[in-house]
Design a protein around this motif. Structure first.
Motif, PDB file in Angstrom:
ATOM      1  N   ARG A  55       1.335  55.341  36.296  1.00 56.41           N
ATOM      2  CA  ARG A  55       1.505  55.001  35.906  1.00 56.41           C
ATOM      3  C   ARG A  55       2.683  53.942  35.943  1.00 56.41           C
ATOM      4  O   ARG A  55       3.256  52.921  35.043  1.00 56.41           O
ATOM      5  CB  ARG A  55       2.271  55.930  34.600  1.00 56.41           C
ATOM      6  N   LYS A 122       5.068  60.379  28.476  1.00 53.96           N
ATOM      7  CA  LYS A 122       4.946  59.414  27.611  1.00 53.96           C
ATOM      8  C   LYS A 122       6.161  59.826  26.718  1.00 53.96           C
ATOM      9  O   LYS A 122       6.529  58.884  25.932  1.00 53.96           O
ATOM     10  CB  LYS A 122       3.778  60.453  26.525  1.00 53.96           C
ATOM     11  N   ASP A 126       8.206  56.585  25.717  1.00 55.75           N
ATOM     12  CA  ASP A 126       8.929  55.955  24.191  1.00 55.75           C
ATOM     13  C   ASP A 126      10.393  56.618  23.877  1.00 55.75           C
ATOM     14  O   ASP A 126      10.661  55.419  22.797  1.00 55.75           O
ATOM     15  CB  ASP A 126       8.195  57.798  23.372  1.00 55.75           C
TER      16      ASP A 126
END
Length: 139
Positions: A55, A122, A126
């Protein structure tokens, strides 16, 4: 009078270091730092690093630096870091032993998250995206 109080408040706030880990203070306001405390052979460390390496664009977008801190060494997993002392970082974070611990430090220097579990990318992103400095930067 109100303006004087605001200026004084800002001066006091700017002179207070307040950094969760003083060794990382030079990165304040520039990077969000994810510090992974674990030994090289840790399966949780490998899993966390593998998740994050896939990522890279998202980490770049969020101004992240990822460090691995073993008992004796500090390695950059993602991003460039100054030369750091593993023992000092462990002491500042209150981490002893070789168990996996992930600590997220915000741009303001405050500790935002501490986990013994591998962080899902994630959930991590977030959390970062919900931070006031991140939201302000997206406008």
């Amino acid at each position: 009078m109100k303006q004087i109080l605001i200026v004084i408040s800002l001066l006091i706030a700017s002179t207070t270091n307040g950094f969760a880990m003083d060794s990382l203070a030079e990165l304040k306001w520039n990077k969000r730092i994810l510090v992974l405390f674990a030994e090289d052979g840790s399966s949780r460390l490998k899993q966390q690093v593998d998740l994050l390496k896939s990522r890279a664009p998202e980490m770049e977008e969020r101004d992240m630096l990822v460090l691995q801190v073993s008992e004796t060494d500090v390695k950059s997993v993602y991003g460039e870091a100054p030369r750091l002392d593993a023992a000092a970082l462990r002491a500042e974070a209150g981490i002893a032993g070789s168990d996996f611990t992930a600590v997220l430090i915000g741009k303001d220097g405050g500790e935002k998250l501490r986990s013994k579990d591998v962080l899902k990318e994630k959930d991590l992103f977030d959390l970062i995206d919900s931070m006031p400095m991140r939201r302000a930067g997206q406008k």
